[in-house]
Every structure is written in C-alpha cells, then in structure tokens.
Design a protein around this motif. Structure first.
Motif, PDB file in Angstrom:
ATOM      1  N   VAL A  23      -7.780 -37.584 -52.375  1.00 49.06           N
ATOM      2  CA  VAL A  23      -8.526 -39.018 -52.188  1.00 49.06           C
ATOM      3  C   VAL A  23      -9.230 -38.510 -50.840  1.00 49.06           C
ATOM      4  CG1 VAL A  23      -6.434 -40.102 -50.924  1.00 49.06           C
ATOM      5  CG2 VAL A  23      -8.699 -40.869 -51.596  1.00 49.06           C
ATOM      6  N   HIS A  24      -8.038 -36.617 -50.267  1.00 47.21           N
ATOM      7  CA  HIS A  24      -8.751 -36.965 -48.748  1.00 47.21           C
ATOM      8  C   HIS A  24      -9.472 -35.428 -48.236  1.00 47.21           C
ATOM      9  CE1 HIS A  24      -6.207 -39.891 -47.636  1.00 47.21           C
ATOM     10  NE2 HIS A  24      -5.328 -40.008 -48.033  1.00 47.21           N
ATOM     11  N   HIS A  25      -9.214 -35.018 -49.474  1.00 48.23           N
ATOM     12  CA  HIS A  25      -9.973 -33.244 -50.022  1.00 48.23           C
ATOM     13  C   HIS A  25     -11.543 -34.042 -51.010  1.00 48.23           C
ATOM     14  CE1 HIS A  25      -6.770 -31.756 -47.918  1.00 48.23           C
ATOM     15  NE2 HIS A  25      -5.694 -32.640 -47.949  1.00 48.23           N
ATOM     16  N   PRO A  26     -12.069 -35.008 -50.692  1.00 48.10           N
ATOM     17  CA  PRO A  26     -13.053 -34.678 -51.783  1.00 48.10           C
ATOM     18  C   PRO A  26     -14.582 -33.666 -52.449  1.00 48.10           C
ATOM     19  CG  PRO A  26     -13.508 -36.186 -49.466  1.00 48.10           C
ATOM     20  CD  PRO A  26     -12.926 -35.281 -49.826  1.00 48.10           C
ATOM     21  N   ALA A  27     -14.226 -32.490 -51.449  1.00 46.26           N
ATOM     22  CA  ALA A  27     -14.805 -31.916 -51.634  1.00 46.26           C
ATOM     23  C   ALA A  27     -14.326 -30.597 -52.853  1.00 46.26           C
ATOM     24  CB  ALA A  27     -15.241 -30.691 -49.971  1.00 46.26           C
ATOM     25  N   GLN A  28     -12.668 -30.766 -52.343  1.00 49.28           N
ATOM     26  CA  GLN A  28     -12.162 -30.124 -53.726  1.00 49.28           C
ATOM     27  C   GLN A  28     -12.072 -30.978 -55.545  1.00 49.28           C
ATOM     28  OE1 GLN A  28      -8.606 -29.442 -51.444  1.00 49.28           O
ATOM     29  NE2 GLN A  28      -8.921 -28.332 -49.524  1.00 49.28           N
ATOM     30  N   GLN A  29     -12.619 -31.760 -55.401  1.00 50.85           N
ATOM     31  CA  GLN A  29     -11.978 -32.289 -56.821  1.00 50.85           C
ATOM     32  C   GLN A  29     -12.387 -31.756 -57.761  1.00 50.85           C
ATOM     33  OE1 GLN A  29     -13.118 -36.836 -55.818  1.00 50.85           O
ATOM     34  NE2 GLN A  29     -11.620 -36.993 -54.290  1.00 50.85           N
ATOM     35  N   ASN A  30     -14.568 -31.741 -57.578  1.00 55.32           N
ATOM     36  CA  ASN A  30     -15.109 -30.739 -58.923  1.00 55.32           C
ATOM     37  C   ASN A  30     -14.367 -29.656 -58.556  1.00 55.32           C
ATOM     38  OD1 ASN A  30     -16.660 -33.186 -58.890  1.00 55.32           O
ATOM     39  ND2 ASN A  30     -18.200 -32.243 -57.647  1.00 55.32           N
ATOM     40  N   ALA A  31     -14.024 -28.821 -57.911  1.00 56.00           N
ATOM     41  CA  ALA A  31     -13.283 -27.135 -58.994  1.00 56.00           C
ATOM     42  C   ALA A  31     -12.099 -28.065 -59.272  1.00 56.00           C
ATOM     43  CB  ALA A  31     -13.772 -26.415 -57.062  1.00 56.00           C
ATOM     44  N   ALA A  32     -11.719 -28.562 -58.022  1.00 52.11           N
ATOM     45  CA  ALA A  32     -10.107 -28.786 -58.838  1.00 52.11           C
ATOM     46  C   ALA A  32     -10.405 -29.045 -60.710  1.00 52.11           C
ATOM     47  CB  ALA A  32      -9.603 -30.071 -58.194  1.00 52.11           C
ATOM     48  N   TRP A  33     -11.892 -30.341 -60.870  1.00 47.31           N
ATOM     49  CA  TRP A  33     -11.917 -30.771 -62.033  1.00 47.31           C
ATOM     50  C   TRP A  33     -11.929 -29.217 -63.060  1.00 47.31           C
ATOM     51  CZ3 TRP A  33     -10.663 -33.249 -66.308  1.00 47.31           C
ATOM     52  CH2 TRP A  33     -11.758 -33.752 -67.530  1.00 47.31           C
ATOM     53  N   ARG A  34     -12.429 -28.710 -62.213  1.00 46.87           N
ATOM     54  CA  ARG A  34     -13.062 -26.900 -63.383  1.00 46.87           C
ATOM     55  C   ARG A  34     -11.856 -25.892 -63.565  1.00 46.87           C
ATOM     56  NH1 ARG A  34     -17.966 -27.587 -59.569  1.00 46.87           N
ATOM     57  NH2 ARG A  34     -16.850 -25.815 -58.552  1.00 46.87           N
ATOM     58  N   THR A  35     -11.174 -26.579 -62.815  1.00 44.70           N
ATOM     59  CA  THR A  35     -10.210 -25.361 -62.910  1.00 44.70           C
ATOM     60  C   THR A  35      -9.480 -26.311 -64.347  1.00 44.70           C
ATOM     61  OG1 THR A  35     -10.059 -25.073 -60.856  1.00 44.70           O
ATOM     62  CG2 THR A  35      -7.996 -24.466 -62.158  1.00 44.70           C
TER      63      THR A  35
END
Length: 406
Positions: A336-348
């Motif tokens: 939630v405090h790192h929104p720019a990382q969410q899409n990359a995490a979902w792909r992983t």
C-alpha cells in the motif's frame, strides 16, 4: 457572439465511464475465451478424445499440461509483446490466437500438431491474464475496481460452465464439430471485445517510484502460497471429469455435469471472495480459503459419495477464480505504501502461479501414467500442496509479528 464551452470534466467523465463499461465487457470476454474456454473446455473433452481414439489416456493428459506450459510462457512474455506493439493490439491478437487454436484442434493431424496448438492457446491465456484486467481497471474509478475486477474474472467461470454445458451438446454432432463450435463461440466474443480495449496504456496515477522492491517476508511467502495453491488445483482442473467418467465409471455426461458445478462455483467465486475480503480482510480471507480448498480437494480421494463430490466441485471451482482477486488484493494491501511496485509484484505472483501449475500438470500426468491411473494419489498430493501453502502463511505471519517492534 459568445462561445458556449462544454465542461471538459463532465464530458471526460462520461467518456471514461462509457469506455470503462466497454473495457469491462472486453475483459470479461478475454477471461472467458483465453482461460474459461481455451484452458478449461479441454477437461470435459478429455474423455471424448480418448474414447474417439485420437490419443491414448497418457498422451491426452500431457496435451492438457501443454496448455498450462503455454500459460507460463504467455505470463512471461505478455508484457514484452505489449511493449513492442501496444496493449490493445496484443490483446486482440491473443484472443484471435485462442480462437484459431480451436479450429486447428478440430484436425488431429499429429500429436505434435495438437501439442503446438494447445501450447499456443495457453500462451494466449497467460498473456490475457497479465494484460487484460490491469489495462481495463486503470480506467475504472478506485471505488468500483473490486466489483469490476470480479466481473472480469467471472468470465473464467462462465467459460467453464459454458464448456460443461455446450461440450456434451456439441459432442452429439461429433468431436471435430465440437472444436469448430468452440472456435466460433470464441470468435464471437473476440468481436465483442474488439473495440472495448483502451486505445492507449494509462499512465500510473500518483505512483511513487522506488529504486528496488521492498524486502517483504509476507510478500515472498504470498508468492509461494499462490504457486502451491495453483498446484493443488491441478487434479480438479485436468482430471475431475475423467475421474467421474472413467474412474467412477459414471460416463461422460455425468462427468460433464460435475464440470458445470465447477463452473458455477468459478462464476460466483470472485464476487463471493470479494465480499468475504471486505468483511474480514484479504489476509484472513485467503487463509480461510486455503482451509476450505484443502478439505474439498481431498474429498474425491475419500469416496464419500455424490453430495460430497458435488460440494468439492463447487467449492474448488469457486476458489480457482476467487483466489485471484484475493491474492491481487493482498498484494496491494502489502504494498500500500509502494504503489509503483504493485504491478510488478502481481506479474511475479502470476508467473509463479503459472510455473507451479505447469510443473504440477506434467508431474501429475506422469504420476497418473506411472501409477496405472491412480486418481486418489493425485487428489491427495493436491491437498498436500494447499496444506503447505497454509503452513507457510501461518509461519510467515508469526515471524512478522515476532519481528514487529513492541
């Protein structure tokens, strides 16, 4: 004369709402074609392919696994394909590829021919899973993204239910005609989705860039849990209809009826999972899902009778689709405090899911052949994978609690 100007905000809001509705319809269609039909229609077709003498039981099972291997490739390469052309072009191309694969599979030229087209249909499904929902949801107001995502992923369940209903009807005309019929249906939904995709990729809104992904033990555990969960579903996803039809000797029609139940569960799963997560939180909802799944994946191995098998089909079907928004929501919750990382995490998470599903599919197909058709072994191994996911979740949660400052 004074010019009358139209408020850009109001017009833009109307256009955005209109585009979002068409985008949701396109996302629903992509889930239905790329996963609901391209992957899951093979399960009720499996006994018919064997009975028609196209391939023996062992080779037919490996063909089912080929689709899952393709799904992994699609999840890995979907973003690259979109960057080289555009997201809209890639989504259209992948839906067309899934449709063409159905037509190609109507002609059993050779095992290699069939394998390649099942692999390509899997690639289309993996790419559609990675690209479709994020492309559409970027244009949906945050307050409506949960419901919109549920509708998009409902396409998978509708495709499963449709395959369980339509495949037996189409098989009355012949196996070749069944593949052709599924191809026509896929083309229809491809046409519906054609103009619904966003014309350009949405830019990230209020995204805070970070040089690297945060070291999050719970997030890493979530990757492992989602991957193990994918392996735990494989016995139902590939062998459920064959188990009912051949293992229990009840025939293809009865097996297809259980597949319809599986599809009904898969249709309702995303919405019900969302409601549960809203009430208890994504973390607890995911843990409860592991418990229910583990019990229900085990049921076919226990010989408990028809009512229990029906419950197993519905519940496992519900979580095959329902776990997707739960994990996506959990990823967003943890970052939630790192929104720019969410899409990359979902792909992983999606790649790990696809990898374990493909490995499990091939492994279970080998074990099925090596054990002489022991279905119970497959369902017990699936239960073990989900139990391990639950254990990892509990251990990770406790380790984070112990590390938290007091």
């Amino acid at each position: 004369m004074e010019k009358v100007q139209v408020s850009p905000s109001r017009t833009g809001s109307h256009d955005q709402s209109h585009n979002a509705k068409w985008g949701i319809a396109a996302g629903f269609s992509a889930s239905l074609v790329g996963i609901g039909l391209a992957r899951f229609a093979y399960t009720p077709l499996l006994p018919a392919i064997i009975d028609a003498g196209w391939f023996d039981a062992s080779k037919a099972a490996y063909l089912g696994a080929a689709n899952l291997a393709g799904y992994l490739l699609g999840a890995l390469t979907g973003r690259v394909m979109a960057q080289r052309s555009s997201t809209a072009f890639t989504l259209r191309a992948m839906m067309l590829l899934a449709s063409v694969a159905f037509f190609a599979c109507a002609f059993p030229v050779s095992y290699l021919w069939f394998f390649v087209w099942r692999l390509l249909s899997g690639i289309s499904g993996g790419a559609l899973m990675v690209l479709a929902a994020p492309a559409v949801l970027a244009y949906v107001p945050p307050s409506k993204r949960g419901l919109s995502g549920g509708i998009i992923f409902m396409g998978v369940g509708v495709g499963i239910a449709a395959s369980g209903t339509l495949v037996p009807l189409l098989l009355q005309q012949g196996l070749k005609q069944t593949w052709l019929g599924l191809g026509i249906i896929s083309l229809v939904f491809t046409a519906i989705a054609w103009k619904g995709w966003p014309k350009q990729d949405a830019a990230p809104v209020h995204a805070v860039q970070h040089p690297r992904q945060s070291n999050n033990t719970t997030l890493k555990a979530l990757y492992a849990e989602y991957a193990l969960n994918a392996a735990g579903w494989v016995p139902h996803m590939i062998f459920l209809v064959a188990f009912i039809a051949h293992g229990l000797g009840q025939g293809l029609e009865v097996g297809a009826q259980y597949w319809v139940l599986f599809g009904i569960g898969a249709t309702l799963g995303p919405l019900l999972a969302g409601v549960l997560a809203d009430r208890v939180g994504f973390g607890l909802a995911l843990r409860l899902s592991f418990i229910l799944e583990g019990v229900c994946v085990c049921i076919p191995a226990l010989g408990l009778g028809t009512p229990w098998l029906m419950a197993s089909s519905v519940v496992v079907g519900a979580f095959v689709t329902g776990t997707v928004p739960l994990v996506l929501g959990r990823v967003q919750e943890l970052l939630v405090h790192h929104p720019a990382q969410q899409n990359a995490a979902w792909r992983t998470a999606t790649v790990g899911f696809a990898l374990f599903q493909a490995v499990a599919a091939y492994g279970f197909s080998y074990l099925f052949s090596y054990s002489g058709g022991n279905y119970a072994l497959l369902f017990l191994l699936g239960t073990g994978a989900i139990a391990l996911a639950l254990l990892i979740d509990i251990v990770a949660s406790r380790s984070v609690d112990e590390a938290a400052p007091r």
